[in-house]
Design an enzyme around this catalytic site. Structure first.
Site, PDB file in Angstrom:
ATOM      1  N   CYS A 244       0.846  -1.196   0.000  1.00 28.26           N
ATOM      2  CA  CYS A 244       0.000   0.000   0.000  1.00 28.26           C
ATOM      3  C   CYS A 244       0.884   1.250   0.000  1.00 28.26           C
ATOM      4  O   CYS A 244       1.849   1.331   0.763  1.00 28.26           O
ATOM      5  CB  CYS A 244      -0.910   0.001   1.224  1.00 28.26           C
ATOM      6  SG  CYS A 244      -2.026   1.426   1.259  1.00 28.26           S
TER       7      CYS A 244
ATOM      8  N   CYS B 192     -15.641 -10.465   6.163  1.00 24.42           N
ATOM      9  CA  CYS B 192     -15.070  -9.177   5.782  1.00 24.42           C
ATOM     10  C   CYS B 192     -13.825  -9.409   4.935  1.00 24.42           C
ATOM     11  O   CYS B 192     -13.000 -10.263   5.267  1.00 24.42           O
ATOM     12  CB  CYS B 192     -14.702  -8.385   7.028  1.00 24.42           C
ATOM     13  SG  CYS B 192     -16.052  -8.265   8.215  1.00 24.42           S
TER      14      CYS B 192
ATOM     15  N   CYS C  38     -19.355   0.595   8.427  1.00 26.84           N
ATOM     16  CA  CYS C  38     -18.566   0.033   9.526  1.00 26.84           C
ATOM     17  C   CYS C  38     -17.406   1.003   9.729  1.00 26.84           C
ATOM     18  O   CYS C  38     -16.579   1.178   8.826  1.00 26.84           O
ATOM     19  CB  CYS C  38     -18.068  -1.358   9.154  1.00 26.84           C
ATOM     20  SG  CYS C  38     -16.926  -2.079  10.363  1.00 26.84           S
TER      21      CYS C  38
ATOM     22  N   CYS D  35       0.121   5.337   6.703  1.00 26.92           N
ATOM     23  CA  CYS D  35      -0.498   5.100   8.015  1.00 26.92           C
ATOM     24  C   CYS D  35       0.566   4.489   8.924  1.00 26.92           C
ATOM     25  O   CYS D  35       1.059   3.387   8.665  1.00 26.92           O
ATOM     26  CB  CYS D  35      -1.697   4.167   7.879  1.00 26.92           C
ATOM     27  SG  CYS D  35      -2.899   4.715   6.640  1.00 26.92           S
TER      28      CYS D  35
ATOM     29  N   CYS E  55       0.664   0.778  10.274  1.00 26.86           N
ATOM     30  CA  CYS E  55       0.263  -0.326   9.391  1.00 26.86           C
ATOM     31  C   CYS E  55       1.446  -1.034   8.740  1.00 26.86           C
ATOM     32  O   CYS E  55       2.231  -0.412   8.010  1.00 26.86           O
ATOM     33  CB  CYS E  55      -0.687   0.204   8.317  1.00 26.86           C
ATOM     34  SG  CYS E  55      -1.297  -1.118   7.239  1.00 26.86           S
TER      35      CYS E  55
ATOM     36  N   ARG F 199     -17.440  -3.513  18.105  1.00 24.84           N
ATOM     37  CA  ARG F 199     -16.615  -4.703  17.895  1.00 24.84           C
ATOM     38  C   ARG F 199     -15.256  -4.593  18.578  1.00 24.84           C
ATOM     39  O   ARG F 199     -14.514  -3.645  18.377  1.00 24.84           O
ATOM     40  CB  ARG F 199     -16.408  -4.966  16.404  1.00 24.84           C
ATOM     41  CG  ARG F 199     -15.554  -6.217  16.172  1.00 24.84           C
ATOM     42  CD  ARG F 199     -15.366  -6.564  14.719  1.00 24.84           C
ATOM     43  NE  ARG F 199     -16.639  -6.782  14.086  1.00 24.84           N
ATOM     44  CZ  ARG F 199     -17.028  -6.183  12.967  1.00 24.84           C
ATOM     45  NH1 ARG F 199     -16.242  -5.323  12.366  1.00 24.84           N
ATOM     46  NH2 ARG F 199     -18.203  -6.450  12.448  1.00 24.84           N
TER      47      ARG F 199
ATOM     48  N   CYS G 281     -18.709  -7.630   4.034  1.00 25.56           N
ATOM     49  CA  CYS G 281     -18.119  -6.328   4.302  1.00 25.56           C
ATOM     50  C   CYS G 281     -16.804  -6.274   3.534  1.00 25.56           C
ATOM     51  O   CYS G 281     -16.097  -7.286   3.455  1.00 25.56           O
ATOM     52  CB  CYS G 281     -17.855  -6.160   5.803  1.00 25.56           C
ATOM     53  SG  CYS G 281     -17.073  -4.587   6.248  1.00 25.56           S
TER      54      CYS G 281
END
Length: 336
Positions: A57, A101, A192, A61, A64, A269, A132
């Site tokens: 990616c 998901c 979500c 972030c 991550c 969650r 999801c």
């Protein structure tokens, strides 16, 4: 006194901060009241998360391991084949999951990426599971395409308070996140959206994050609260290890409780970080109003308790899997 389970979307930052300052027992009592007003207190919704496209990616972030900017042990893998995804979804359903998901490590999907994701979604829906996806930022028309394929939920977390956001991410803005959430809502897909605790933020920032979620209209249907998993090679992970910093476990429980009070109708969650939580801490989180977990050995790229230990914990606590009505294209059937 807090009226148990009152639904409002005018929570201000000062009020949310005041909830965090309540005596612990009073806060949990209020959270449990809000929880019981809208949910079975002994039922937990079960989701399974699969990384369908891992690593590589371009975003920064700072928590991550999938960012191409950091040296971590996460490989850059292409989008999974459809049949492999179906096999994983079948296994998840057999273990008791009601929602499947699928996450892809992109800044956002290219138009050519949408079709294979739609095929995955349709196939998983046919198994009788809610779906999801989390694919990053969406462009015009992409949310509508996913809605046409029957997608139930789109996950896009705000991560943290807007004030703290640029300390964690600089390659896109907080407003970029809100823009994608608006596109998802406008397409008729359920949202979500949650955040991460333990990024070095203050209690004020945690309150700010929850105030943002509570101010959304409508509020997110599903709210993941993640405890930072400190991954070596990521800037936040390395800093937290070096400074020996981490969120006090009871502060994490407080965050769950405040989330339950300000988002009384959302499923809250217990997400990343659960592997490091002893049973009694997870039990406190359920008492504070958490009523959803990710089930399975992995959360995208980090560990998760195995399903056997989860089943044992549920048995010990007298918790049962939440029954979920799943509706696709005029069908209605119960998954349990």
């Amino acid at each position: 006194a807090l009226s148990a389970g009152a639904v409002r979307n005018d929570w201000g930052l000062v009020e949310v901060r005041a909830l965090f300052e309540l005596p612990f027992n009073d806060l949990l009592f209020a959270a449990q009241g809000a929880h019981r007003a809208h949910f079975d207190p002994n039922a937990v919704q079960i989701s399974t998360l699969l990384s369908v496209k891992t690593g590589g990616c371009p975003e920064d972030c700072s928590y991550c391991p999938q960012s191409i900017r950091y040296e971590t042990d996460v490989n850059n893998d292409p989008l999974m084949e459809l049949n492999a995804v179906i096999d994983q979804a079948k296994a998840a359903k057999a273990r008791g999951a009601t929602r499947f998901c699928m996450g892809a490590a992109w800044r956002g999907p290219k138009d050519r990426d949408i079709q294979p994701v739609k095929e995955m979604n349709t196939a998983v829906n046919k198994l009788g599971l809610e779906t999801c996806v989390t694919l990053g930022m969406l462009k015009e028309g992409q949310a509508e395409e996913l809605a046409d394929a029957g997608l139930d939920y789109y996950n896009h977390n705000i991560d943290t308070d807007p004030e703290y956001y640029d300390k964690i991410i600089t390659t896109h803005t907080f407003d970029d996140r809100i823009d994608t959430l608006d596109k998802v809502r406008d397409a008729g897909i359920k949202v979500c959206c949650g955040g991460i605790v333990g990024l070095g933020e203050s209690r004020r920032h945690r309150a700010g994050m929850l105030a943002q979620l509570a101010a959304m209209d409508p509020v997110p249907d599903s709210v993941p609260i993640n405890m930072l998993v400190r991954i070596p090679g990521t800037p936040v992970g390395d800093k937290m290890v070096a400074d020996n910093e981490g969120v006090d476990p009871l502060e994490f429980v407080r965050t769950i409780a405040v989330a339950r009070i300000v988002l009384p109708q959302s499923v809250v969650r217990l997400s990343a970080g659960r592997e490091a939580m002893p049973d009694y801490l997870q039990a406190l989180c359920f008492l504070a109003g958490a009523n959803s977990i990710f089930y399975g050995e992995k959360l995208l790229t980090t560990g998760n308790p195995d399903t056997d230990s989860d089943q044992q914990l549920f048995k010990t606590l007298g918790i049962k899997p939440m029954e979920v009505e799943i509706k696709h294209k005029g069908e209605c059937r119960k998954a349990s």
